[in-house]
Design a protein around this motif. Structure first.
Motif, mmCIF file in Angstrom:
data_model
loop_
_atom_site.group_PDB
_atom_site.id
_atom_site.type_symbol
_atom_site.label_atom_id
_atom_site.label_comp_id
_atom_site.label_asym_id
_atom_site.label_seq_id
_atom_site.Cartn_x
_atom_site.Cartn_y
_atom_site.Cartn_z
ATOM 1 N N PRO A 134 -18.342 -0.288 9.703
ATOM 2 C CA PRO A 134 -17.229 -0.084 8.768
ATOM 3 C C PRO A 134 -15.932 -0.693 9.310
ATOM 4 N N ALA A 135 -15.231 -1.430 8.456
ATOM 5 C CA ALA A 135 -13.968 -2.056 8.855
ATOM 6 C C ALA A 135 -12.979 -1.006 9.349
ATOM 7 N N GLU A 136 -13.013 0.170 8.728
ATOM 8 C CA GLU A 136 -12.099 1.241 9.134
ATOM 9 C C GLU A 136 -12.335 1.660 10.582
ATOM 10 N N GLN A 137 -13.575 1.668 10.996
ATOM 11 C CA GLN A 137 -13.914 2.020 12.383
ATOM 12 C C GLN A 137 -13.283 1.014 13.358
ATOM 13 N N LEU A 138 -13.365 -0.265 13.015
ATOM 14 C CA LEU A 138 -12.774 -1.293 13.876
ATOM 15 C C LEU A 138 -11.249 -1.206 13.862
ATOM 16 N N ALA A 139 -10.681 -0.911 12.709
ATOM 17 C CA ALA A 139 -9.230 -0.756 12.618
ATOM 18 C C ALA A 139 -8.759 0.387 13.509
ATOM 19 N N ASP A 140 -9.556 1.449 13.595
ATOM 20 C CA ASP A 140 -9.205 2.576 14.475
ATOM 21 C C ASP A 140 -9.260 2.174 15.945
ATOM 22 N N VAL A 141 -10.295 1.433 16.321
ATOM 23 C CA VAL A 141 -10.456 1.012 17.718
ATOM 24 C C VAL A 141 -9.269 0.169 18.175
ATOM 25 N N PHE A 142 -8.794 -0.710 17.284
ATOM 26 C CA PHE A 142 -7.710 -1.622 17.643
ATOM 27 C C PHE A 142 -6.317 -1.073 17.296
ATOM 28 N N TYR A 143 -6.264 0.170 16.842
ATOM 29 C CA TYR A 143 -4.988 0.822 16.517
ATOM 30 C C TYR A 143 -4.137 -0.018 15.567
ATOM 31 N N PHE A 144 -4.762 -0.481 14.475
ATOM 32 C CA PHE A 144 -4.051 -1.303 13.512
ATOM 33 C C PHE A 144 -2.963 -0.500 12.796
ATOM 34 N N THR A 145 -1.884 -1.191 12.481
ATOM 35 C CA THR A 145 -0.827 -0.609 11.656
ATOM 36 C C THR A 145 -1.340 -0.530 10.219
ATOM 37 N N ALA A 146 -0.592 0.129 9.373
ATOM 38 C CA ALA A 146 -0.977 0.234 7.957
ATOM 39 C C ALA A 146 -1.079 -1.157 7.323
ATOM 40 N N ASP A 147 -0.139 -2.046 7.639
ATOM 41 C CA ASP A 147 -0.174 -3.410 7.089
ATOM 42 C C ASP A 147 -1.399 -4.178 7.574
ATOM 43 N N GLU A 148 -1.712 -4.046 8.857
ATOM 44 C CA GLU A 148 -2.890 -4.732 9.402
ATOM 45 C C GLU A 148 -4.173 -4.194 8.765
ATOM 46 N N ARG A 149 -4.221 -2.880 8.573
ATOM 47 C CA ARG A 149 -5.393 -2.276 7.915
ATOM 48 C C ARG A 149 -5.541 -2.810 6.494
ATOM 49 N N ASN A 150 -4.452 -2.820 5.762
ATOM 50 C CA ASN A 150 -4.506 -3.302 4.378
ATOM 51 C C ASN A 150 -4.950 -4.757 4.317
ATOM 52 N N THR A 151 -4.450 -5.568 5.230
ATOM 53 C CA THR A 151 -4.854 -6.976 5.267
ATOM 54 C C THR A 151 -6.333 -7.086 5.623
ATOM 55 N N LEU A 152 -6.782 -6.298 6.585
ATOM 56 C CA LEU A 152 -8.200 -6.308 6.955
ATOM 57 C C LEU A 152 -9.066 -5.904 5.766
ATOM 58 N N TYR A 153 -8.695 -4.839 5.068
ATOM 59 C CA TYR A 153 -9.483 -4.369 3.927
ATOM 60 C C TYR A 153 -9.506 -5.424 2.815
ATOM 61 N N ARG A 154 -8.350 -6.065 2.572
ATOM 62 C CA ARG A 154 -8.292 -7.111 1.548
ATOM 63 C C ARG A 154 -9.190 -8.283 1.927
ATOM 64 N N ILE A 155 -9.094 -8.727 3.171
ATOM 65 C CA ILE A 155 -9.918 -9.846 3.637
ATOM 66 C C ILE A 155 -11.387 -9.441 3.609
ATOM 67 N N ASN A 156 -11.666 -8.194 3.955
ATOM 68 C CA ASN A 156 -13.040 -7.707 3.952
ATOM 69 C C ASN A 156 -13.624 -7.770 2.542
ATOM 70 N N LYS A 157 -12.836 -7.353 1.546
ATOM 71 C CA LYS A 157 -13.295 -7.410 0.142
ATOM 72 C C LYS A 157 -13.514 -8.858 -0.293
ATOM 73 N N GLU A 158 -12.583 -9.745 0.041
ATOM 74 C CA GLU A 158 -12.710 -11.152 -0.311
ATOM 75 C C GLU A 158 -13.917 -11.777 0.387
ATOM 76 N N ASN A 159 -14.161 -11.352 1.625
ATOM 77 C CA ASN A 159 -15.248 -11.892 2.443
ATOM 78 C C ASN A 159 -16.608 -11.469 1.886
ATOM 79 N N GLN A 160 -16.658 -10.319 1.234
ATOM 80 C CA GLN A 160 -17.921 -9.834 0.678
ATOM 81 C C GLN A 160 -18.233 -10.479 -0.669
#
Length: 161
Positions: A134-160
């Motif tokens: 889960p992308a959220e699990q990786l975001a937790d490991v790397f202590y992403f900010t809210a903006d970084e999380r949102n960008t990751l989730y957006r890229i994750n959706k586009e990537n799928q």
């Protein structure tokens, strides 16, 4: 990060990206800097009107556009791979060739004109998809900010898609 200011293969390509005010800042109290670029002599001068004032604090910072000429996708991929092996070894152990996966994602990001941060997030998203992490699990490991999380989730959706 180490800045090899003494290496003409690093400094001269960076100087070529700089505006005159940036050259003035970098040169400090030097009047000019000479080198060889593409087998031709090249000189960078301080502006006549740029007065030098000694500074005890940082007077110049590397900007993203300074690094474009010296960027190497394979070096970036190796750097991410080493860091991710340290942070998420169980995830990194799943793909047959995590380096190739990261490199491919960074190359795709270049074609999409992604920023450096977006490129790294695309690589992380690709790793998450390939390993069913889960992308959220990786975001937790790397202590992403809210903006970084949102960008990751957006890229994750586009990537799928």
């Amino acid at each position: 990060m180490l800045f090899r200011f003494y290496d003409p293969q690093v400094l001269l390509p960076m100087l070529a990206t700089m505006a005159q005010d940036e050259v003035d800042l970098l040169l400090g109290n030097l009047s000019c800097l000479c080198g060889i670029a593409d087998k031709a002599p090249i000189r960078y001068h301080r502006s006549e009107q740029a007065a030098f004032t000694p500074q005890s604090a940082t007077w110049w910072k590397i900007q993203p556009h300074h690094l474009k000429p010296v960027y190497k996708t394979d070096v970036h991929a190796r750097s991410l791979e080493r860091y991710w092996w340290e942070k998420i070894p169980a995830t990194m152990n799943q793909p047959d060739d995590p380096y190739a996966l990261i490199l491919s994602a960074l190359e795709q990001a270049q074609q999409l004109n992604y920023s450096d941060t977006q490129a790294e997030l695309l690589a992380l998203s690709t790793l998450a998809r390939e390993t069913d992490t889960p992308a959220e699990q990786l975001a937790d490991v790397f202590y992403f900010t809210a903006d970084e999380r949102n960008t990751l989730y957006r890229i994750n959706k586009e990537n799928q898609a």
